[in-house]
Design a protein around this motif. Structure first.
Motif, PDB file in Angstrom:
ATOM      1  N   HIS A 174      89.315  42.591  51.191  1.00  0.00           N
ATOM      2  CA  HIS A 174      89.718  42.156  52.534  1.00  0.00           C
ATOM      3  C   HIS A 174      88.718  41.117  53.032  1.00  0.00           C
ATOM      4  CE1 HIS A 174      92.886  45.134  53.282  1.00  0.00           C
ATOM      5  NE2 HIS A 174      92.185  45.864  52.414  1.00  0.00           N
ATOM      6  N   ALA A 175      89.246  39.990  53.482  1.00  0.00           N
ATOM      7  CA  ALA A 175      88.369  38.956  54.051  1.00  0.00           C
ATOM      8  C   ALA A 175      88.685  38.815  55.526  1.00  0.00           C
ATOM      9  CB  ALA A 175      88.594  37.629  53.348  1.00  0.00           C
ATOM     10  N   VAL A 176      87.660  38.756  56.340  1.00  0.00           N
ATOM     11  CA  VAL A 176      87.854  38.375  57.741  1.00  0.00           C
ATOM     12  C   VAL A 176      86.958  37.173  57.991  1.00  0.00           C
ATOM     13  CG1 VAL A 176      88.513  40.628  58.674  1.00  0.00           C
ATOM     14  CG2 VAL A 176      86.101  40.034  58.510  1.00  0.00           C
ATOM     15  N   TRP A 177      87.357  36.332  58.902  1.00  0.00           N
ATOM     16  CA  TRP A 177      86.517  35.192  59.236  1.00  0.00           C
ATOM     17  C   TRP A 177      86.734  34.771  60.677  1.00  0.00           C
ATOM     18  CZ3 TRP A 177      90.687  34.908  55.907  1.00  0.00           C
ATOM     19  CH2 TRP A 177      91.729  34.042  56.246  1.00  0.00           C
ATOM     20  N   SER A 178      85.816  33.952  61.121  1.00  0.00           N
ATOM     21  CA  SER A 178      85.884  33.421  62.477  1.00  0.00           C
ATOM     22  C   SER A 178      86.650  32.104  62.401  1.00  0.00           C
ATOM     23  CB  SER A 178      84.443  33.213  62.940  1.00  0.00           C
ATOM     24  OG  SER A 178      84.411  32.687  64.197  1.00  0.00           O
ATOM     25  N   LEU A 179      87.553  31.888  63.392  1.00  0.00           N
ATOM     26  CA  LEU A 179      88.450  30.726  63.326  1.00  0.00           C
ATOM     27  C   LEU A 179      87.823  29.460  63.889  1.00  0.00           C
ATOM     28  CD1 LEU A 179      91.568  32.663  64.544  1.00  0.00           C
ATOM     29  CD2 LEU A 179      91.328  31.614  62.288  1.00  0.00           C
ATOM     30  N   PRO A 210      82.885  33.850  56.694  1.00  0.00           N
ATOM     31  CA  PRO A 210      83.766  34.887  56.145  1.00  0.00           C
ATOM     32  C   PRO A 210      82.977  36.119  55.710  1.00  0.00           C
ATOM     33  CG  PRO A 210      83.422  33.136  54.550  1.00  0.00           C
ATOM     34  CD  PRO A 210      82.778  32.672  55.820  1.00  0.00           C
ATOM     35  N   TYR A 211      83.637  37.253  55.815  1.00  0.00           N
ATOM     36  CA  TYR A 211      83.036  38.508  55.366  1.00  0.00           C
ATOM     37  C   TYR A 211      84.049  39.163  54.438  1.00  0.00           C
ATOM     38  CZ  TYR A 211      80.307  42.791  55.509  1.00  0.00           C
ATOM     39  OH  TYR A 211      79.520  43.862  55.159  1.00  0.00           O
ATOM     40  N   LEU A 212      83.589  39.471  53.219  1.00  0.00           N
ATOM     41  CA  LEU A 212      84.509  40.000  52.199  1.00  0.00           C
ATOM     42  C   LEU A 212      84.058  41.393  51.791  1.00  0.00           C
ATOM     43  CD1 LEU A 212      86.821  39.110  50.157  1.00  0.00           C
ATOM     44  CD2 LEU A 212      84.942  38.624  48.587  1.00  0.00           C
ATOM     45  N   THR A 213      84.998  42.320  51.753  1.00  0.00           N
ATOM     46  CA  THR A 213      84.645  43.666  51.307  1.00  0.00           C
ATOM     47  C   THR A 213      85.834  44.292  50.605  1.00  0.00           C
ATOM     48  OG1 THR A 213      83.471  45.646  52.020  1.00  0.00           O
ATOM     49  CG2 THR A 213      85.368  45.030  53.325  1.00  0.00           C
ATOM     50  N   LYS A 214      85.573  45.328  49.805  1.00  0.00           N
ATOM     51  CA  LYS A 214      86.678  45.995  49.107  1.00  0.00           C
ATOM     52  C   LYS A 214      87.042  47.257  49.863  1.00  0.00           C
ATOM     53  CE  LYS A 214      88.247  46.007  44.444  1.00  0.00           C
ATOM     54  NZ  LYS A 214      87.953  45.860  43.058  1.00  0.00           N
ATOM     55  N   GLY A 215      88.341  47.472  50.080  1.00  0.00           N
ATOM     56  CA  GLY A 215      88.779  48.662  50.816  1.00  0.00           C
ATOM     57  C   GLY A 215      89.184  49.777  49.874  1.00  0.00           C
ATOM     58  N   SER A 248      80.105  35.594  47.868  1.00  0.00           N
ATOM     59  CA  SER A 248      81.238  35.000  48.594  1.00  0.00           C
ATOM     60  C   SER A 248      80.702  34.290  49.836  1.00  0.00           C
ATOM     61  CB  SER A 248      82.243  36.080  48.994  1.00  0.00           C
ATOM     62  OG  SER A 248      81.628  37.057  49.796  1.00  0.00           O
ATOM     63  N   TYR A 249      81.195  33.092  50.099  1.00  0.00           N
ATOM     64  CA  TYR A 249      80.636  32.310  51.203  1.00  0.00           C
ATOM     65  C   TYR A 249      81.574  31.170  51.580  1.00  0.00           C
ATOM     66  CZ  TYR A 249      79.405  28.868  47.605  1.00  0.00           C
ATOM     67  OH  TYR A 249      79.463  27.952  46.590  1.00  0.00           O
ATOM     68  N   ALA A 250      81.290  30.580  52.706  1.00  0.00           N
ATOM     69  CA  ALA A 250      81.953  29.327  53.089  1.00  0.00           C
ATOM     70  C   ALA A 250      80.864  28.358  53.490  1.00  0.00           C
ATOM     71  CB  ALA A 250      82.907  29.558  54.248  1.00  0.00           C
ATOM     72  N   THR A 251      81.136  27.090  53.350  1.00  0.00           N
ATOM     73  CA  THR A 251      80.136  26.116  53.778  1.00  0.00           C
ATOM     74  C   THR A 251      80.588  25.478  55.090  1.00  0.00           C
ATOM     75  OG1 THR A 251      81.192  24.305  52.608  1.00  0.00           O
ATOM     76  CG2 THR A 251      79.538  25.567  51.391  1.00  0.00           C
ATOM     77  N   THR A 252      79.674  24.781  55.706  1.00  0.00           N
ATOM     78  CA  THR A 252      80.038  24.099  56.951  1.00  0.00           C
ATOM     79  C   THR A 252      80.471  22.660  56.663  1.00  0.00           C
ATOM     80  OG1 THR A 252      77.715  23.649  57.225  1.00  0.00           O
ATOM     81  CG2 THR A 252      78.637  25.459  58.540  1.00  0.00           C
ATOM     82  N   LYS A 253      80.523  22.316  55.366  1.00  0.00           N
ATOM     83  CA  LYS A 253      80.993  20.961  54.999  1.00  0.00           C
ATOM     84  C   LYS A 253      82.404  20.765  55.525  1.00  0.00           C
ATOM     85  CE  LYS A 253      78.409  20.525  50.790  1.00  0.00           C
ATOM     86  NZ  LYS A 253      78.468  20.928  49.408  1.00  0.00           N
ATOM     87  N   ASN A 254      82.749  19.532  55.844  1.00  0.00           N
ATOM     88  CA  ASN A 254      84.113  19.238  56.279  1.00  0.00           C
ATOM     89  C   ASN A 254      84.501  20.137  57.466  1.00  0.00           C
ATOM     90  OD1 ASN A 254      86.649  18.121  56.214  1.00  0.00           O
ATOM     91  ND2 ASN A 254      87.364  19.340  54.478  1.00  0.00           N
ATOM     92  N   ALA A 255      83.527  20.348  58.329  1.00  0.00           N
ATOM     93  CA  ALA A 255      83.710  21.161  59.559  1.00  0.00           C
ATOM     94  C   ALA A 255      84.258  22.562  59.265  1.00  0.00           C
ATOM     95  CB  ALA A 255      84.613  20.432  60.555  1.00  0.00           C
ATOM     96  N   GLY A 256      83.967  23.074  58.086  1.00  0.00           N
ATOM     97  CA  GLY A 256      84.389  24.449  57.777  1.00  0.00           C
ATOM     98  C   GLY A 256      85.812  24.559  57.280  1.00  0.00           C
ATOM     99  N   HIS A 257      86.372  23.440  56.821  1.00  0.00           N
ATOM    100  CA  HIS A 257      87.782  23.464  56.380  1.00  0.00           C
ATOM    101  C   HIS A 257      87.954  23.859  54.919  1.00  0.00           C
ATOM    102  CE1 HIS A 257      88.414  20.799  59.933  1.00  0.00           C
ATOM    103  NE2 HIS A 257      89.476  21.549  60.008  1.00  0.00           N
ATOM    104  N   ASN A 258      86.847  24.029  54.192  1.00  0.00           N
ATOM    105  CA  ASN A 258      86.978  24.123  52.727  1.00  0.00           C
ATOM    106  C   ASN A 258      87.296  25.512  52.189  1.00  0.00           C
ATOM    107  OD1 ASN A 258      86.531  21.457  52.830  1.00  0.00           O
ATOM    108  ND2 ASN A 258      84.572  21.458  51.762  1.00  0.00           N
ATOM    109  N   GLY A 259      87.319  26.514  53.043  1.00  0.00           N
ATOM    110  CA  GLY A 259      87.778  27.837  52.606  1.00  0.00           C
ATOM    111  C   GLY A 259      86.696  28.690  51.965  1.00  0.00           C
ATOM    112  N   LEU A 260      87.164  29.733  51.280  1.00  0.00           N
ATOM    113  CA  LEU A 260      86.269  30.746  50.717  1.00  0.00           C
ATOM    114  C   LEU A 260      85.830  30.336  49.308  1.00  0.00           C
ATOM    115  CD1 LEU A 260      85.090  33.638  51.187  1.00  0.00           C
ATOM    116  CD2 LEU A 260      87.103  34.506  49.982  1.00  0.00           C
ATOM    117  N   HIS A 261      84.506  30.350  49.119  1.00  0.00           N
ATOM    118  CA  HIS A 261      83.946  29.966  47.819  1.00  0.00           C
ATOM    119  C   HIS A 261      83.295  31.165  47.150  1.00  0.00           C
ATOM    120  CE1 HIS A 261      84.609  26.046  49.349  1.00  0.00           C
ATOM    121  NE2 HIS A 261      83.562  26.027  50.141  1.00  0.00           N
ATOM    122  N   PHE A 262      83.058  31.004  45.850  1.00  0.00           N
ATOM    123  CA  PHE A 262      82.321  32.026  45.111  1.00  0.00           C
ATOM    124  C   PHE A 262      81.264  31.387  44.225  1.00  0.00           C
ATOM    125  CE2 PHE A 262      86.523  34.064  45.704  1.00  0.00           C
ATOM    126  CZ  PHE A 262      86.089  35.166  46.430  1.00  0.00           C
TER     127      PHE A 262
END
Ligand code: AHR
Length: 861
Positions: A89-94, A78-83, A29-43
Motif C-alpha cells: 500500500h502506498a500513500v502520498w501527499s498530493l 510517498p510511504y510504502l508498506t505491506k498489509g 522506495s522514494y520519490a524525488t522533488t525533480k520535475n516538481a514531484g511529478h516523476n512518481g514512485l522510484h525504487f
C-alpha cells in the motif's frame, strides 16, 4: 562438438549466476522533488543497505493522477508498506494544501490498482505514514498538518472508508523514513527487506520498458541505416477467396470534438463571432482580458455608446445583450466575423437579430455587409422596434466575392435600443439546412463515408469540472434558449451546433450517431471547481443525471406523438426518430470508486430501460496501465458490450503492435477504438504517420470481429487556432485542407467490407524489421460483392507483389487501383487512381512508402 561445449559452459555460467543470487535484499522506495514531484514512485536496491543501485533511475512505477496536468499530478513523500492482505500500500501527499491523501495498492509493485484521494483532513496532509496492525487488521494512517504542526490520523480496513480523523501523539508515528545515498544524490524514503525475485521483477520491468521504447522510436529518417542491406523483394499474397469471417460493418467512423475551433468558427456555418454577447473571462480562465461580452464587436463612427446589459434578456440562458445609446445618428455596431466574413457574389445569406427599444424614438436599424474599403456588399433595414424583444429575419445577397467583410448595424434614430443573437448564415449550407453546417467542410467529412459520428468529444464530453459537463438538453431547441458554455479547450461554445444538428448531420450522411456522455464525473485533469474527478456529480443528483441520459434515448427514438421527448424532437423539426443505437458513457476517465459507482448506476439503468442500446464504456487514455486494466475489469464484471480505447502513439508503436488485437479475448467486450493517431515529434500529419495508421488499420480489419468501430482523432482544426496537432482536416475561413492521413481514412471508409478474407503474405525475409513494414488486408463487401485488397509498404524500396486468388469467380478483370505515395514527410498528399488488369494471378508493384488499394468489382449479370 565445440559448439556443444560452449553451450554447456554458457548454461552453467547462467546457472551459477542464478544460483548466486541472494534470497533477499534491501529495497528503497522514494520519490524525488525533480520535475516538481511529478516523476512518481522510484525504487533502488542494495545488498548491504549501504551501497544502493537505482532502478531506472527516475523510473516512475506509479505516478499520481490527481488534478490537472502541469501544476498537479504530484507524488510527494510517498510511504510504502505491506498489509496483511499481501498487498503493498502506498500513500502520498498530493501537494502543499490538499486535505486529501492519495492511496494505491499493488501486489507486485509493477501493476498498480486504482488510486483514491479521500478527503481526510481539515488542513493539509504532509509526510503521510501507514502502520498496519495485524491484530485488528487495520491500517492506521497518520500525517502532519503543516499549518498547526499537529499530527493527525485515521484508521481504515480497506482504504475505502475511514474513521473520522483525530489527533495523534508524535510517539505514535513510526518516523522510519531514512535518508540514503543513491548514485544520483541523497534521497529520503523507506527501506524494506524483500525477496530478490521482487527486485528482479522491477529490474526486468524497466528493461522491458526500455526495450519497447527503443522499438517504438523507429522512424523513417533512420531507414537508410536500418535497411542498408535490404535487397529487392518479391513477395506473394495468397488470397483464400473461399475463407472469410464476418467483421464489423462500422469500422471506420469519425470523431468530432469542438477542439481547435471545430464548431463555432468551423463546421457550424455561423458567420458572426460572439453573436450572443456571451463571451466571458472564464471561457479562457481569465487569461485574456479582452475575452468579454463585447468581444468581436466595436462601435464605428460617433454619436452612440455601446454597453452590455443583462436586465430582461431574451432568455435566462442567454443573459447578455448589447445596448446602443444614440444621441446623434451615425455610429454603427460592427462585427468582423471570425477574423473576416467570407461572402460569395450572388449568394444569399440569412440575417437575423433580436431587438427591442429601451427608450427614445423607434427608428430601427440599417444592417449592411461592408467590404474592407467600406463598400456596401448588401444592405437592408428593419422597421421601428417595440419595447419587447422581437426577432427580425432578412435575406441579403452579396454583390461581390470577399473574404474579409464586416457586418454593420446602424441605429436610424436617436434613442436606446437593445440587440442580441445577431446571426448571419449562408443559405448554401450542407444540404441547405437552416442553422446548418459549412458545406465544404461537411462534404469533406461526408466523403470519408463514415459509418458513425462520435460527438461532442473527447474531453468536451466530460468537461473541466462538474459545471462544465456537456448537457445535451442545453443544446437543442431555439438558439436563444440554448445555454452557451465554456469550452474545455479554452474558448466559447454557443452550442448552436448541438445534439439536434449532430443527429441531423448523421442522418444526412447515413452515419450512426454516437453521442458520448460523461459518466457522472468530469475530466480527471480538471482544475475548475475542485481538482480532477474529486467528487463526481453528488449521488443525490445522480438520479436526475441518469434520467437525462434515458431522456436522450427517448428524444432520439421516441414516438413523436406519444412520448414527451419524442414530441420535443418533433417540435424541434424532426418528427421521425433518429434511430439511435449506440451511446458512449465516459471518456478515457480515471477509473476510481467515484467513477465506478456512477458508471454502474448509468449502465444498469440503460440496460434495464433500453436494452436495445449498445452502451460503450471507457478504459482510460492509454493502451495499458491502471485505467486500462481497471476499466477492462469493470467492463468484464458488468458485461459492458463495448469499450472505448484511446491511444496516441509513435508510428513505431503502431508498426510494432500489429498483433495488439490478435490477442484479444473474443468473449469479452467489443472494442471501439475511439481515439488514435500516430504522433511524431513536431506533430506533423504526413505520409509516415498516415502509413503507420494505414498499416495498423489492416490489423483493425483483420480483427474486425472484436474491433467494432474506430475513429482517428481529432478530426478538425482551424489554422491558427489549434490546441492539438496533428488533426485530420485543417481549414481556414475559405479553404479546406485534408491531410495525407485524411486520404487513408477516406480510402478505408469508402472501401469497407463486412467479411474479412483470409490472406497470407509470404515475404522472403526472416528480418522482423522488414516483415513489420509490409501489411495487407482483404475484405469483401457483401452488398456489392466487391473484393478489396489493401497493401501497405513502409519500406524505403518498392516491393513486387504477386497476388493469387483461389477463386476469381465473377470478378471483373479490370480493377481500380489507388496509390498514395511520396516522401515520408509529405503532407497533404493525394492518391492517384488508375486501372490495372487482374485475374486469378496478377503482379503488382508497391512503391516505396505507399498505400495501395485494389478494388475488384463483382460483375453483376
Ligand atoms: O482528441 C483530443 C483529446 O484527446 C480528447 O479530447 C481527449 O479525449 C483525448 O485526451
Amino acid at each position: 562438438m565445440k559448439k556443444f561445449f560452449s553451450l554447456l559452459l554458457l548454461l552453467s555460467s547462467c546457472f551459477q549466476l542464478f544460483a548466486n543470487e541472494p534470497d533477499s535484499v534491501y529495497l528503497f522506495s522514494y520519490a524525488t522533488t525533480k520535475n516538481a514531484g511529478h516523476n512518481g514512485l522510484h525504487f533502488a536496491w542494495s545488498m548491504d543497505g549501504k551501497n544502493w543501485k537505482a532502478i531506472g533511475p527516475e523510473f516512475g512505477f506509479v505516478s499520481s493522477d490527481f488534478g490537472a496536468w502541469g501544476s498537479q499530478k504530484r507524488m510527494l513523500t510517498p510511504y510504502l508498506t505491506k498489509g496483511g492482505d499481501g498487498l503493498w500500500h502506498a500513500v502520498w501527499s498530493l501537494n502543499e494544501t490538499e486535505p486529501s491523501i492519495a492511496h494505491a495498492a499493488s501486489a507486485d509493485l509493477v501493476h498498480w490498482k486504482r488510486q483514491s484521494y479521500p478527503v481526510v483532513s481539515k488542513g493539509n496532509c504532509v509526510n503521510p505514514e501507514i502502520r498496519f496492525d495485524g491484530n485488528s487488521q487495520q491500517f492506521a494512517l497518520t500525517w502532519e498538518n503543516s499549518a498547526d504542526k499537529k499530527i493527525v490520523g485515521c484508521e481504515t480496513n480497506d482504504f475505502k472508508t475511514y474513521t473520522p480523523s483525530h489527533s495523534i501523539n508524535m510517539t505514535d508515528r513510526k518516523n522510519d523514513r531514512q535518508t540514503v545515498e543513491l548514485p544520483e544524490g541523497t534521497s529520503t524514503g523507506l527501506v524494506h527487506r524483500v525477496a530478490w525475485s521482487q527486485v528482479s521483477l522491477l529490474l526486468k520491468t524497466v528493461e522491458s520498458k526500455r526495450y519497447w521504447e527503443t522499438l517504438n522510436a523507429e522512424r523513417t529518417t533512420d531507414d537508410a541505416v536500418r535497411f542498408a542491406n535490404l535487397r529487392p523483394l518479391e513477395v506473394g499474397l495468397h488470397i483464400q477467396t473461399g475463407s472469410s469471417k464476418s467483421i464489423s460493418d462500422l469500422l471506420t467512423g469519425v470523431f468530432f470534438e469542438d477542439i481547435n475551433y471545430s464548431a463555432d468558427g468551423g463546421l457550424y456555418a455561423e458567420l458572426i463571432e460572439n453573436r450572443d454577447f456571451e463571451y466571458t473571462l472564464s471561457d479562457k480562465d481569465g487569461r485574456d482580458k479582452k475575452w468579454i461580452s463585447s468581444h468581436s464587436w466595436s462601435l464605428e463612427g460617433s454619436g452612440s455608446t455601446f454597453t452590455i446589459d443583462t436586465v430582461s434578456p431574451i432568455h435566462s440562458n442567454n443573459p447578455h445583450f448589447a445596448v446602443l445609446n444614440t444621441t446623434q445618428v451615425g455610429a454603427g455596431l460592427v462585427n468582423s466575423g471570425w477574423e473576416g466574413i467570407v461572402l460569395k457574389k450572388g449568394e444569399k445569406y440569412d440575417l437575423s437579430l433580436f431587438a427591442k427599444q429601451l427608450s427614445g424614438k423607434s427608428g430601427g436599424v440599417s444592417v449592411s455587409l461592408i467590404g474592407k474599403d467600406g463598400s456596401v456588399l448588401a444592405q437592408t433595414s428593419t422597421g421601428g422596434f417595440s419595447q419587447a424583444w422581437k426577432k427580425w429575419n432578412f435575406v441579403l445577397t452579396s454583390n461581390a466575392d470577399v473574404t474579409d467583410a464586416k457586418l454593420r448595424i446602424k441605429p436610424l434614430a436617436t434613442g436606446v435600443l437593445a440587440l442580441d443573437m445577431i446571426s448571419l448564415f449562408p443559405q448554401n449550407t450542407f444540404m441547405g439546412r437552416k442553422n446548418g453546417l459549412r458545406k465544404d467542410l461537411a462534404e469533406v467529412i461526408a466523403d470519408i463515408h463514415p459509418k458513425f459520428i462520435r460527438f461532442p468529444g473527447g474531453c468536451v464530453s466530460h468537461g473541466d469540472g462538474l459545471d462544465n459537463i456537456y448537457r445535451w438538453k442545453n443544446t437543442i431547441g431555439p438558439l436563444e434558449a440554448r445555454k452557451p458554455m465554456r469550452n474545455i479547450w479554452n474558448y466559447h461554445q454557443t452550442l448552436g451546433l448541438g445534439y439536434q444538428e449532430f443527429f441531423q448531420y448523421c442522418e444526412d450522411i447515413g452515419a450512426q450517431p454516437l453521442p458520448v456522455i460523461a459518466a457522472g464525473v468530469p475530466c480527471q485533469n480538471s482544475h475548475n471547481g475542485g481538482p480532477g474527478q474529486q467528487g463526481g456529480i453528488p449521488m443525490c443528483d445522480m438520479n436526475q443525471y441518469v434520467q437525462d441520459i434515458l431522456d436522450l434515448v427517448e428524444w432520439a427514438n421516441g414516438d413523436a406523438k406519444t412520448t414527451k421527448w419524442g414530441k420535443i424532437r418533433a417540435q424541434n423539426g424532426h418528427p421521425k426518430p433518429f434511430n439511435l443505437k449506440y451511446v458512449g458513457i465516459g471518456n478515457e476517465d480515471l477509473i476510481t470508486d467515484i467513477f465506478e459507482e456512477r458508471f454502474t448506476m448509468i449502465f444498469k439503468a440503460m440496460k434495464e430501460k433500453h436494452p436495445e442500446i449498445t452502451v460503450i464504456g471507457t478504459v482510460g487514455p492509454f493502451y495499458e496501465g491502471t485505467d486500462y486494466d481497471e476499466g477492462w475489469a469493470l467492463a468484464s464484471k458488468l458485461q459492458v458490450p463495448m469499450v472505448d480505447e484511446h491511444y496516441y502513439e509513435s508510428p513505431g508503436w503502431f508498426i510494432n503492435h500489429q498483433d495488439f488485437y490478435d490477442k484479444y479475448d473474443r468473449t469479452k467486450s467489443k472494442v471501439y477504438l475511439g481515439e488514435y493517431a500516430a504522433h511524431l515529434p513536431g506533430r506533423p500529419n504526413n505520409l509516415e504517420t498516415a502509413l503507420a495508421e494505414a498499416l495498423y488499420m489492416t490489423t483493425l480489419e483483420r480483427n474486425g470481429d472484436v474491433v467494432s468501430m474506430a475513429s482517428y482523432a481529432p478530426m478538425l482544426a482551424k489554422e491558427g487556432n489549434t490546441q492539438w496537432t496533428p488533426d485530420m482536416i485543417y481549414f481556414n475561413n475559405s479553404e479546406v485542407k485534408p491531410t495525407t492521413g485524411y486520404q487513408v481514412q477516406k480510402l478505408y471508409g469508402q472501401n469497407s467490407g463486412d467479411q474479412y478474407v483470409t490472406n497470407n503474405l509470404s515475404v522472403p525475409s526472416s528480418d522482423e524489421k522488414v516483415l513489420k513494414r509490409i501489411a495487407t488486408s482483404v475484405v469483401r463487401d457483401s452488398k456489392t460483392g466487391d473484393l478489396i485488397v489493401k497493401m501497405v509498404n513502409l519500406l524505403p524500396i518498392s516491393v513486387k507483389i504477386q497476388v493469387t486468388l483461389d477463386a476469381f469467380g465473377n470478378l471483373a478483370a479490370q480493377a481500380e487501383r489507388t496509390v498514395l505515395t511520396g516522401k515520408p514527410d509529405g503532407r497533404n498528399l493525394k492518391p492517384v487512381v488508375d486501372n490495372i488488369v487482374t485475374g486469378p494471378n496478377f503482379p503488382c508493384e508497391l512503391p516505396a512508402y505507399s498505400f495501395t488499394l485494389i478494388r475488384l468489382k463483382q460483375i453483376v449479370n
